[in-house]
Design an enzyme around this catalytic site. Sequence first.
Site, PDB file in Angstrom:
ATOM      1  N   TYR A 161       4.000  14.191  -0.683  1.00 56.46           N
ATOM      2  CA  TYR A 161       4.557  13.115   0.141  1.00 56.46           C
ATOM      3  C   TYR A 161       5.947  12.725  -0.352  1.00 56.46           C
ATOM      4  O   TYR A 161       6.905  12.700   0.421  1.00 56.46           O
ATOM      5  CB  TYR A 161       3.609  11.919   0.084  1.00 56.46           C
ATOM      6  CG  TYR A 161       3.955  10.790   1.025  1.00 56.46           C
ATOM      7  CD1 TYR A 161       3.764  10.917   2.400  1.00 56.46           C
ATOM      8  CD2 TYR A 161       4.450   9.581   0.545  1.00 56.46           C
ATOM      9  CE1 TYR A 161       4.072   9.872   3.263  1.00 56.46           C
ATOM     10  CE2 TYR A 161       4.749   8.538   1.403  1.00 56.46           C
ATOM     11  CZ  TYR A 161       4.556   8.684   2.761  1.00 56.46           C
ATOM     12  OH  TYR A 161       4.851   7.646   3.613  1.00 56.46           O
ATOM     13  N   ASP A 164       0.584   6.716 -10.119  1.00 58.10           N
ATOM     14  CA  ASP A 164       0.579   5.498  -9.310  1.00 58.10           C
ATOM     15  C   ASP A 164       1.752   4.609  -9.773  1.00 58.10           C
ATOM     16  O   ASP A 164       1.810   4.214 -10.937  1.00 58.10           O
ATOM     17  CB  ASP A 164      -0.752   4.771  -9.534  1.00 58.10           C
ATOM     18  CG  ASP A 164      -1.088   3.794  -8.434  1.00 58.10           C
ATOM     19  OD1 ASP A 164      -2.021   4.070  -7.674  1.00 58.10           O
ATOM     20  OD2 ASP A 164      -0.411   2.751  -8.342  1.00 58.10           O
ATOM     21  N   PRO A 165       2.704   4.300  -8.900  1.00 58.48           N
ATOM     22  CA  PRO A 165       3.873   3.528  -9.349  1.00 58.48           C
ATOM     23  C   PRO A 165       3.474   2.173  -9.936  1.00 58.48           C
ATOM     24  O   PRO A 165       2.594   1.495  -9.396  1.00 58.48           O
ATOM     25  CB  PRO A 165       4.702   3.356  -8.069  1.00 58.48           C
ATOM     26  CG  PRO A 165       4.292   4.503  -7.203  1.00 58.48           C
ATOM     27  CD  PRO A 165       2.830   4.723  -7.487  1.00 58.48           C
TER      28      PRO A 165
HETATM   29  N1  UDP Z   1      -5.378   0.448  -4.878  1.00 53.40           N
HETATM   30  C1  UDP Z   1      -6.467  -0.127  -5.506  1.00 53.40           C
HETATM   31  N2  UDP Z   1      -7.687  -0.023  -4.912  1.00 53.40           N
HETATM   32  C2  UDP Z   1      -7.878   0.609  -3.733  1.00 53.40           C
HETATM   33  C3  UDP Z   1      -6.754   1.181  -3.081  1.00 53.40           C
HETATM   34  C4  UDP Z   1      -5.526   1.089  -3.692  1.00 53.40           C
HETATM   35  O1  UDP Z   1      -6.339  -0.734  -6.588  1.00 53.40           O
HETATM   36  O2  UDP Z   1      -9.026   0.660  -3.251  1.00 53.40           O
HETATM   37  C5  UDP Z   1      -4.051   0.348  -5.528  1.00 53.40           C
HETATM   38  C6  UDP Z   1      -3.356   1.686  -5.747  1.00 53.40           C
HETATM   39  O3  UDP Z   1      -3.772   2.270  -6.976  1.00 53.40           O
HETATM   40  C7  UDP Z   1      -1.913   1.257  -5.764  1.00 53.40           C
HETATM   41  C8  UDP Z   1      -1.871   0.074  -4.801  1.00 53.40           C
HETATM   42  O4  UDP Z   1      -3.211  -0.384  -4.685  1.00 53.40           O
HETATM   43  O5  UDP Z   1      -1.543   0.817  -7.058  1.00 53.40           O
HETATM   44  C9  UDP Z   1      -1.335   0.434  -3.431  1.00 53.40           C
HETATM   45  O6  UDP Z   1      -2.041   1.543  -2.973  1.00 53.40           O
HETATM   46  P1  UDP Z   1      -1.869   2.117  -1.500  1.00 53.40           P
HETATM   47  O7  UDP Z   1      -2.743   3.323  -1.392  1.00 53.40           O
HETATM   48  O8  UDP Z   1      -2.084   1.042  -0.499  1.00 53.40           O
HETATM   49  O9  UDP Z   1      -0.333   2.517  -1.382  1.00 53.40           O
HETATM   50  P2  UDP Z   1       0.697   3.233  -2.376  1.00 53.40           P
HETATM   51  O10 UDP Z   1       1.739   2.216  -2.611  1.00 53.40           O
HETATM   52  O11 UDP Z   1       0.011   3.624  -3.651  1.00 53.40           O
HETATM   53  O12 UDP Z   1       1.174   4.417  -1.626  1.00 53.40           O
END
Ligand code: UDP
Length: 287
Positions: free
Chosen positions: A102, A230-231
């Site tokens: 991505y 994960d950022p």
């Molecule tokens: N996240 C989480 N639990 C979940 C889904 C996501 O803690 O069930 C965290 C994920 O690890 C990230 C953040 O929430 O740190 C945002 O995740 P998302 O998939 O929405 O978008 P991203 O910014 O990572 O593309």
Amino acid sequence: MNEHPNFNALKHDIIDPLPSNLHPDQIYNLACAASPRRYQADPIHTVRTCVQGVFNLLELASTRNARILQASTSEIYGDPKEHPQHESYHGNVNPVGIRSCYDEGKRCAETLMSDYGRTRGVTAKIARIFNTYGPGMAVDDGRVVSTFIDQALRAKALTVYGDGSQTRSLCYVDDMIKGLILLMNSVDTFRGPVNLGNTQEISVLDIALRISELAPHEPKIVFKPLPADDPTVRCPDIALARRHLDWNPTVQFEEGLRLTYAHFARTANGRQLPESGIGPANSHIEK
Ligand code: UDP
């Protein structure tokens, strides 16, 4: 969808050659799975969508003299070493990790957009979209807001990855759509890349707690391993959008979350829900 006289829906994968009878004035390229769960399910297809798909659309824009807007992403910045992220920051992206299909795909899409602008005279505009949420999200796409709301509505524990200290800045969908339309219709010379996102930064744990407060029961919070790459932080600098588009997000997270929760509670994308409503709850953290 096809009922409006000026609307015609055509289902087509942009990776495949486009039909020759298309004569657009403007092309919004929002194609590509955007949730990590979805784009990692078929990473090669994700790269092809961002590269072959964008190439096909740019060829169409070039031959039809159409404007094109590419939905790029804050993932361009990877796990950023600069905070907040300004458009001039070149990012910190792993080229071989599970998010790379991505991140690197979207980076290459930006390159294609820039080169078609420079060498073919295409009005090619790039929006770097930060995390966006709202009614209409697929309940099972794995993103943080939809997942936590769905879990809260089904009386399941909210799954926080890592310790929940990583941050995101969440933009309500209506604000985002306004920003995209403004960018598309801005002066020809303003092409970005331009950040579009809300500057209200919040930790993932706080997102879970806010959603707990809307639930009628007492959702638990469980901590799961943090996915690779994960950022740790993410927050847009939106000075450029403010200056050139006169754009500013107007929906505060609390309000957007309430609207989204209420929508999911009403519909849950057709899923049968237990009796639920919106009300206060004490949240319970479990490791
Ligand atoms: N996240 C989480 N639990 C979940 C889904 C996501 O803690 O069930 C965290 C994920 O690890 C990230 C953040 O929430 O740190 C945002 O995740 P998302 O998939 O929405 O978008 P991203 O910014 O990572 O593309």
